[in-house]
Design an enzyme around this catalytic site. Structure first.
Site, mmCIF file in Angstrom:
data_model
loop_
_atom_site.group_PDB
_atom_site.id
_atom_site.type_symbol
_atom_site.label_atom_id
_atom_site.label_comp_id
_atom_site.label_asym_id
_atom_site.label_seq_id
_atom_site.Cartn_x
_atom_site.Cartn_y
_atom_site.Cartn_z
ATOM 1 C CD GLN A 251 -2.868 -1.063 -0.037
ATOM 2 O OE1 GLN A 251 -3.612 -0.102 -0.218
ATOM 3 N NE2 GLN A 251 -2.806 -2.082 -0.886
ATOM 4 C CG HIS A 254 -1.892 2.945 -3.406
ATOM 5 N ND1 HIS A 254 -2.781 3.064 -4.440
ATOM 6 C CD2 HIS A 254 -2.091 1.709 -2.882
ATOM 7 C CE1 HIS A 254 -3.491 1.954 -4.542
ATOM 8 N NE2 HIS A 254 -3.092 1.111 -3.604
ATOM 9 C CD GLU A 319 -8.209 3.351 1.964
ATOM 10 O OE1 GLU A 319 -8.787 3.376 0.869
ATOM 11 O OE2 GLU A 319 -7.024 3.688 2.108
ATOM 12 C CG HIS A 320 -7.161 -0.747 2.910
ATOM 13 N ND1 HIS A 320 -6.460 0.300 2.341
ATOM 14 C CD2 HIS A 320 -8.133 -1.093 2.033
ATOM 15 C CE1 HIS A 320 -6.985 0.572 1.150
ATOM 16 N NE2 HIS A 320 -8.004 -0.254 0.945
ATOM 17 C CG ASP A 353 -6.289 -1.895 -3.019
ATOM 18 O OD1 ASP A 353 -7.250 -1.385 -2.403
ATOM 19 O OD2 ASP A 353 -5.105 -1.633 -2.761
ATOM 20 C CG HIS A 413 -45.704 24.396 11.560
ATOM 21 N ND1 HIS A 413 -45.115 25.577 11.189
ATOM 22 C CD2 HIS A 413 -44.901 23.400 11.099
ATOM 23 C CE1 HIS A 413 -43.985 25.317 10.533
ATOM 24 N NE2 HIS A 413 -43.835 24.008 10.452
#
Length: 438
Positions: A251, A254, A319-320, A353, A413
């Protein structure tokens, strides 16, 4: 807790400073495109991607020619993965029921799901042709029933990412634009002379893309804040430190701002993983991204036990989260804040992924505290409707409405309730008699 760091990241103040600089750039680009439309889009595409074609939207003929030039094995693999994504999204859609109940005699309350009319799918590129993001954003939108999906992806070093275009086409995109970055997100959100605005934008991206979505939210819907990818590995003494090291670096490649974090109950596993990372990194073809990511954002934390490991992991809301422990499913009951869990050595974040079928557009930078990832429901508006068919029930509701509204000093109302209750009784409210007679 007695956390010990074998590897620490750069100070949080530096990260905040970098993000502040990103915000300023994005704000200026959005303002320019808002004022100048297509001409500003073209200017930024030329500046950032060295790309200024006659039209950013690809014609059907161009798409056909590009797809025809993609190797057959790549096409087959794209179809395989899209089938996995589609199958899971269809199962998600099937889990969403519409309903209608009768709460009082003749009083019907209902709920239904309506897909947004138009969605923008942002498929990152820049350095890598991220075909999988086309599956995640476009296939899922189409399963949800979105009629118009406009998909954008940037050129890669001035070249067309053919496999990505093929993935967009096979996923069912209605419009394909070779356009990336803040300029693509802004064009989709606001609309220009040649790009129609959308109702919702989905897809991951770098820090600039994530910030553009954040700043434009409200004028357009967004799936979630999905910026630079993150991985957090939880490991006990049963974990293979070689696997841990490989997965962390998988990762980190990335981008230079991608955090990779190991939380382990075993100092030995942590030390060996660190040693393997130092040995593996120099030979990676993506070292120019993975190395600064690990240097600046990598962490290895040693904790006393798995209870502490899960608690520390929750504090990151990553995230992961990859769980490499003797009993990985323990995380399903003990963890609360994460984008997606990957349980056991047979599973890895890279499967999520690229191939397994769950959606890889997931919350980053702590957003997992309040949202999950992209799924078919993100493209749906859950709306309600009401119908009162029984006069006596309308009268009852009207009387209660009148009293409840006047407690809140909402006379208008209250009067909506009054007239309905009085009409059922064959009367007129006193305030209406006085108003009409006056």
């Amino acid at each position: 807790m007695t956390k010990q760091y074998l590897k620490e990241p750069v100070p949080a103040a530096q990260v905040a400073k970098d993000l502040a600089a990103v915000r300023t750039v994005v704000q200026d680009v959005i303002a320019d495109i808002r004022a100048n439309g297509d001409s500003a889009v073209r200017e930024y595409s030329t500046k950032f991607d060295r790309w200024s074609p006659d039209a950013f939207r690809l014609t059907p003929e161009q798409i056909a020619a590009i797809v025809a030039d993609v190797p057959e094995q790549v096409i087959e693999d794209i179809k395989f993965v899209q089938a996995q994504v589609r199958r899971f999204a269809e199962a998600q859609l099937a889990s969403l029921g519409e309903l209608e109940i009768e709460t009082l005699p003749g009083v019907f309350l209902g709920q239904k799901h309506i897909p947004v009319s138009a969605a923008g799918a942002y498929v990152p590129g820049g350095r890598y042709p991220l075909t999988a993001s086309a599956h995640m954003t476009i296939v899922t939108a189409k399963v949800a029933g979105v009629q118009r999906v406009a998909a954008c992806t940037p050129p890669i070093r001035g070249e067309i990412p053919k496999a990505t275009i093929a993935a967009m086409y096979l996923a069912g995109a209605d419009e394909i634009y070779l356009l990336g970055g803040v300029q693509a997100v802004t064009a989709l959100a606001l609309g220009t002379e040649t790009i129609g605005r959308v109702d919702l934008i989905a897809g991951p991206g770098n820090a600039y893309v994530a910030e553009a979505k954040r700043q434009l939210f409200g004028e357009v819907g967004i799936d979630l804040f999905a910026g630079p990818t993150e991985i957090l590995v939880i490991a006990d003494g049963h974990a293979d430190p070689e696997v841990v090291a490989v997965d962390l670096l998988s990762q980190a490649e990335h981008g230079p701002d991608s955090p990779a974090i190991l939380i382990t109950t075993s100092r030995e596993v942590g030390e060996l993983a660190l040693e393997y990372i130092h040995k593996i990194l120099p030979g990676m073809s993506t070292r120019d991204f993975a190395e600064p990511a690990w240097r600046d954002h990598g962490q290895i934390i040693v904790v006393d036990d798995l209870d502490e490991a899960f608690a520390v992991a929750d504090s990151f809301a990553a995230e992961h989260v990859e769980v490499l422990t003797e009993n990985p499913r323990q995380a399903l009951t003990q963890m609360h804040d994460f984008g997606a869990l990957f349980l056991g050595e047979g599973t890895c974040v890279s499967y999520g992924d690229k191939v397994i079928g769950t959606n890889h557009v997931l919350p980053t930078r702590g957003a997992a505290r309040y949202t999950g990832g992209l799924w078919v429901g993100k493209y749906l508006k859950t709306v309600t409707y009401q119908e009162v068919r029984e006069p006596e029930s309308s009268a009852t509701l009207g009387e209660v409405c009148g009293r409840a509204a006047r407690v809140e000093l909402f006379e208008g109302h209250a009067r909506s309730g009054d007239v309905r209750a009085a009409k059922v009784r064959g009367e007129r409210p006193q305030w209406l008699i006085e108003a009409l007679d006056g």
